[in-house]
Write a protein that holds these residues in place. Structure first.
Motif, PDB file in Angstrom:
ATOM      1  N   GLY A 174     -28.314  25.432  35.968  1.00 38.68           N
ATOM      2  CA  GLY A 174     -27.244  24.446  35.885  1.00 38.68           C
ATOM      3  C   GLY A 174     -26.094  24.756  36.802  1.00 38.68           C
ATOM      4  N   ALA A 175     -24.897  24.340  36.396  1.00 42.17           N
ATOM      5  CA  ALA A 175     -23.713  24.450  37.238  1.00 42.17           C
ATOM      6  C   ALA A 175     -23.395  25.903  37.549  1.00 42.17           C
ATOM      7  CB  ALA A 175     -22.530  23.785  36.543  1.00 42.17           C
ATOM      8  N   GLY A 176     -22.998  26.154  38.785  1.00 40.80           N
ATOM      9  CA  GLY A 176     -22.706  27.519  39.205  1.00 40.80           C
ATOM     10  C   GLY A 176     -21.242  27.893  39.099  1.00 40.80           C
ATOM     11  N   SER A 177     -20.405  26.939  38.775  1.00 38.58           N
ATOM     12  CA  SER A 177     -18.970  27.213  38.708  1.00 38.58           C
ATOM     13  C   SER A 177     -18.638  28.131  37.556  1.00 38.58           C
ATOM     14  CB  SER A 177     -18.200  25.895  38.533  1.00 38.58           C
ATOM     15  OG  SER A 177     -16.850  26.149  38.230  1.00 38.58           O
ATOM     16  N   ALA A 178     -17.724  29.064  37.808  1.00 34.04           N
ATOM     17  CA  ALA A 178     -17.294  29.989  36.759  1.00 34.04           C
ATOM     18  C   ALA A 178     -16.602  29.253  35.623  1.00 34.04           C
ATOM     19  CB  ALA A 178     -16.356  31.038  37.359  1.00 34.04           C
ATOM     20  N   SER A 179     -16.094  28.054  35.909  1.00 35.24           N
ATOM     21  CA  SER A 179     -15.375  27.288  34.888  1.00 35.24           C
ATOM     22  C   SER A 179     -16.302  26.402  34.064  1.00 35.24           C
ATOM     23  CB  SER A 179     -14.290  26.428  35.535  1.00 35.24           C
ATOM     24  OG  SER A 179     -14.884  25.496  36.430  1.00 35.24           O
ATOM     25  N   ALA A 180     -17.584  26.327  34.431  1.00 42.88           N
ATOM     26  CA  ALA A 180     -18.531  25.481  33.708  1.00 42.88           C
ATOM     27  C   ALA A 180     -18.741  26.018  32.302  1.00 42.88           C
ATOM     28  CB  ALA A 180     -19.860  25.425  34.453  1.00 42.88           C
ATOM     29  N   GLN A 181     -18.913  25.104  31.357  1.00 41.22           N
ATOM     30  CA  GLN A 181     -19.195  25.489  29.984  1.00 41.22           C
ATOM     31  C   GLN A 181     -20.547  26.193  29.921  1.00 41.22           C
ATOM     32  OE1 GLN A 181     -19.381  22.214  27.240  1.00 41.22           O
ATOM     33  NE2 GLN A 181     -19.981  23.489  25.508  1.00 41.22           N
ATOM     34  N   SER A 182     -20.601  27.346  29.265  1.00 44.51           N
ATOM     35  CA  SER A 182     -21.841  28.098  29.129  1.00 44.51           C
ATOM     36  C   SER A 182     -22.471  27.828  27.773  1.00 44.51           C
ATOM     37  CB  SER A 182     -21.585  29.607  29.276  1.00 44.51           C
ATOM     38  OG  SER A 182     -21.115  29.913  30.564  1.00 44.51           O
ATOM     39  N   ILE A 183     -23.769  27.514  27.783  1.00 42.27           N
ATOM     40  CA  ILE A 183     -24.477  27.296  26.526  1.00 42.27           C
ATOM     41  C   ILE A 183     -25.835  27.992  26.589  1.00 42.27           C
ATOM     42  CG2 ILE A 183     -23.367  25.055  26.171  1.00 42.27           C
ATOM     43  CD1 ILE A 183     -26.149  23.782  26.807  1.00 42.27           C
ATOM     44  N   LYS A 184     -26.412  28.238  25.408  1.00 42.68           N
ATOM     45  CA  LYS A 184     -27.745  28.808  25.311  1.00 42.68           C
ATOM     46  C   LYS A 184     -28.719  27.702  24.909  1.00 42.68           C
ATOM     47  CE  LYS A 184     -26.429  33.562  24.227  1.00 42.68           C
ATOM     48  NZ  LYS A 184     -26.550  34.684  23.263  1.00 42.68           N
ATOM     49  N   VAL A 185     -29.751  27.552  25.721  1.00 46.20           N
ATOM     50  CA  VAL A 185     -30.781  26.544  25.476  1.00 46.20           C
ATOM     51  C   VAL A 185     -32.030  27.240  24.961  1.00 46.20           C
ATOM     52  CG1 VAL A 185     -32.283  24.823  26.535  1.00 46.20           C
ATOM     53  CG2 VAL A 185     -29.883  24.976  27.226  1.00 46.20           C
ATOM     54  N   GLY A 186     -32.471  26.863  23.770  1.00 44.71           N
ATOM     55  CA  GLY A 186     -33.632  27.494  23.169  1.00 44.71           C
ATOM     56  C   GLY A 186     -34.932  26.816  23.552  1.00 44.71           C
ATOM     57  N   MET A 187     -35.948  27.631  23.821  1.00 40.37           N
ATOM     58  CA  MET A 187     -37.308  27.136  23.978  1.00 40.37           C
ATOM     59  C   MET A 187     -38.266  28.249  23.562  1.00 40.37           C
ATOM     60  SD  MET A 187     -38.012  26.970  28.091  1.00 40.37           S
ATOM     61  CE  MET A 187     -39.614  26.247  27.765  1.00 40.37           C
ATOM     62  N   ALA A 188     -39.468  27.869  23.171  1.00 44.13           N
ATOM     63  CA  ALA A 188     -40.436  28.841  22.674  1.00 44.13           C
ATOM     64  C   ALA A 188     -41.176  29.515  23.817  1.00 44.13           C
ATOM     65  CB  ALA A 188     -41.425  28.161  21.731  1.00 44.13           C
ATOM     66  N   PRO A 189     -41.455  30.828  23.701  1.00 42.82           N
ATOM     67  CA  PRO A 189     -42.179  31.549  24.751  1.00 42.82           C
ATOM     68  C   PRO A 189     -43.686  31.330  24.626  1.00 42.82           C
ATOM     69  CG  PRO A 189     -41.638  33.061  22.985  1.00 42.82           C
ATOM     70  CD  PRO A 189     -41.040  31.722  22.596  1.00 42.82           C
ATOM     71  N   GLU A 190     -44.080  30.063  24.609  1.00 40.36           N
ATOM     72  CA  GLU A 190     -45.481  29.696  24.436  1.00 40.36           C
ATOM     73  C   GLU A 190     -45.890  28.765  25.576  1.00 40.36           C
ATOM     74  OE1 GLU A 190     -45.449  27.805  20.655  1.00 40.36           O
ATOM     75  OE2 GLU A 190     -44.625  29.567  19.639  1.00 40.36           O
ATOM     76  N   PRO A 191     -46.921  29.092  26.319  1.00 39.47           N
ATOM     77  CA  PRO A 191     -47.353  28.206  27.408  1.00 39.47           C
ATOM     78  C   PRO A 191     -47.651  26.801  26.889  1.00 39.47           C
ATOM     79  CG  PRO A 191     -48.490  30.315  27.525  1.00 39.47           C
ATOM     80  CD  PRO A 191     -47.767  30.296  26.212  1.00 39.47           C
ATOM     81  N   TYR A 192     -47.076  25.808  27.526  1.00 35.79           N
ATOM     82  CA  TYR A 192     -47.293  24.413  27.145  1.00 35.79           C
ATOM     83  C   TYR A 192     -47.329  23.578  28.426  1.00 35.79           C
ATOM     84  CZ  TYR A 192     -46.961  20.279  24.111  1.00 35.79           C
ATOM     85  OH  TYR A 192     -47.217  19.100  23.436  1.00 35.79           O
ATOM     86  N   PRO A 193     -48.299  23.903  29.299  1.00 34.65           N
ATOM     87  CA  PRO A 193     -48.363  23.182  30.573  1.00 34.65           C
ATOM     88  C   PRO A 193     -48.706  21.711  30.368  1.00 34.65           C
ATOM     89  CG  PRO A 193     -50.358  24.504  30.217  1.00 34.65           C
ATOM     90  CD  PRO A 193     -49.399  24.847  29.113  1.00 34.65           C
ATOM     91  N   PRO A 194     -48.176  20.824  31.210  1.00 38.51           N
ATOM     92  CA  PRO A 194     -47.398  21.100  32.427  1.00 38.51           C
ATOM     93  C   PRO A 194     -45.889  21.177  32.179  1.00 38.51           C
ATOM     94  CG  PRO A 194     -47.846  18.776  32.298  1.00 38.51           C
ATOM     95  CD  PRO A 194     -48.486  19.383  31.078  1.00 38.51           C
ATOM     96  N   PHE A 195     -45.490  21.261  30.920  1.00 37.02           N
ATOM     97  CA  PHE A 195     -44.061  21.253  30.610  1.00 37.02           C
ATOM     98  C   PHE A 195     -43.404  22.613  30.825  1.00 37.02           C
ATOM     99  CE2 PHE A 195     -45.960  17.758  28.231  1.00 37.02           C
ATOM    100  CZ  PHE A 195     -45.153  16.712  28.638  1.00 37.02           C
ATOM    101  N   ALA A 196     -44.061  23.677  30.404  1.00 34.05           N
ATOM    102  CA  ALA A 196     -43.518  25.021  30.593  1.00 34.05           C
ATOM    103  C   ALA A 196     -44.645  26.038  30.483  1.00 34.05           C
ATOM    104  CB  ALA A 196     -42.447  25.323  29.557  1.00 34.05           C
ATOM    105  N   SER A 197     -44.699  26.958  31.447  1.00 37.09           N
ATOM    106  CA  SER A 197     -45.673  28.041  31.399  1.00 37.09           C
ATOM    107  C   SER A 197     -45.267  29.106  32.418  1.00 37.09           C
ATOM    108  CB  SER A 197     -47.092  27.534  31.692  1.00 37.09           C
ATOM    109  OG  SER A 197     -47.150  26.895  32.943  1.00 37.09           O
ATOM    110  N   PRO A 198     -45.648  30.374  32.170  1.00 38.04           N
ATOM    111  CA  PRO A 198     -45.302  31.443  33.115  1.00 38.04           C
ATOM    112  C   PRO A 198     -46.360  31.578  34.208  1.00 38.04           C
ATOM    113  CG  PRO A 198     -46.293  32.384  31.145  1.00 38.04           C
ATOM    114  CD  PRO A 198     -46.260  30.885  30.938  1.00 38.04           C
ATOM    115  N   ASP A 199     -45.917  32.017  35.389  1.00 38.80           N
ATOM    116  CA  ASP A 199     -46.882  32.313  36.444  1.00 38.80           C
ATOM    117  C   ASP A 199     -47.327  33.768  36.319  1.00 38.80           C
ATOM    118  OD1 ASP A 199     -44.834  33.880  37.523  1.00 38.80           O
ATOM    119  OD2 ASP A 199     -44.332  32.446  39.105  1.00 38.80           O
ATOM    120  N   ALA A 200     -48.078  34.252  37.294  1.00 45.01           N
ATOM    121  CA  ALA A 200     -48.628  35.610  37.223  1.00 45.01           C
ATOM    122  C   ALA A 200     -47.544  36.677  37.153  1.00 45.01           C
ATOM    123  CB  ALA A 200     -49.531  35.859  38.426  1.00 45.01           C
TER     124      ALA A 200
END
Length: 257
Positions: free
Chosen positions: A15-41
């Protein structure tokens, strides 16, 4: 994979790189769910939803830290303020709205059933009579399968991850798997999926259980963050960023009706 199911932070800030940008934590599960989210090698996570998190956070001028949390711990982590938002293909449902709020939808796709190529049945209660159906825990698919197939299926078998359900299907330990049709089609395009299984069809619509689509999960009363994400969803739809990301993974607009 099981070691990943403990709550861990992913060293990834989007997201935004500005030091003044609001910081938030976005949760997601560490479970491969392609093509939405998955780790590479190398362990780096990517996919449509990872790109969407980056685009939404940039549009909303938010600095987002993706925090990996087991799927069934995401809502408790949100309500206890360990994370600030959930962006993880979580369907908007009335049941979940009892404890959290949602942004507007950012995609909506059908729900499908896959099974062995050798088995001929469809995605109906009659077609699944006597079958063992695999679903992921704490999902709309678990709720749907229990409601619509529970009286005819031999068993609704619950798994911690989608991968585990698909592995059991490929091994012949269950007869069918229900999940998002795009994720299932991605699995069917793999070597393992091509060898074992095919799509049996989409389930009948049930808005009460499946909901109107997928949204950003938010704490009830956090109207400021909800407004930012709603504006960001509209913004990337209007400026073409949503279409640009989607074309990398799909040949159609997954936003839905």
């Amino acid at each position: 994979m099981k070691s990943l199911l403990a709550t861990v932070a992913l060293a990834l800030v989007l997201g935004a790189g500005s030091a003044s940008a609001q910081s938030i934590k976005v949760g997601m599960a560490p479970e491969p769910y392609p093509p939405f989210a998955s780790p590479d090698a190398s362990g780096k996570w990517g996919g449509w939803e990872m790109d969407m998190i980056e685009a939404l956070c940039a549009e909303a001028k938010l600095q987002c830290e993706v925090t990996m949390t087991a799927w069934d711990g995401l809502i408790p982590a949100l309500t206890s303020k360990k994370i600030d938002a959930i962006i993880n293909s979580m369907s908007i449902t009335d049941e979940r709205k009892k404890s959290i709020d949602f942004s507007d939808k950012y995609y909506n796709t059908p729900t499908g059933i896959i099974g062995s190529k050798d088995a001929k049945f469809d995605a109906t209660p009659e077609g699944l009579k006597g079958k063992i159906i695999g679903v992921q825990v704490s999902t709309v698919h678990e709720a749907y399968a229990k409601k619509h197939f529970g009286s005819t299926a031999a068993e609704i078998k619950i798994y911690q991850t989608q991968d585990e359900a698909q592995a059991d299907l490929a091994a012949g330990r269950i007869d069918a798997v229900q999940a998002d049709s795009l994720s299932l089609n991605t699995y069917l395009a793999t070597d393992a999926g091509k060898a074992c299984c095919d799509m049996k069809g989409d389930v009948a619509e049930d808005l009460e259980v499946l909901g109107p689509g997928v949204g950003v999960g938010l704490r009830q009363g956090d109207t400021e963050l909800k407004d930012k994400f709603n504006a960001a969803i509209k913004g990337i739809r209007d400026n073409g960023k949503y279409a640009e990301i989607t074309k990398k993974y799909f040949d159609f607009d997954i936003y839905g009706k």
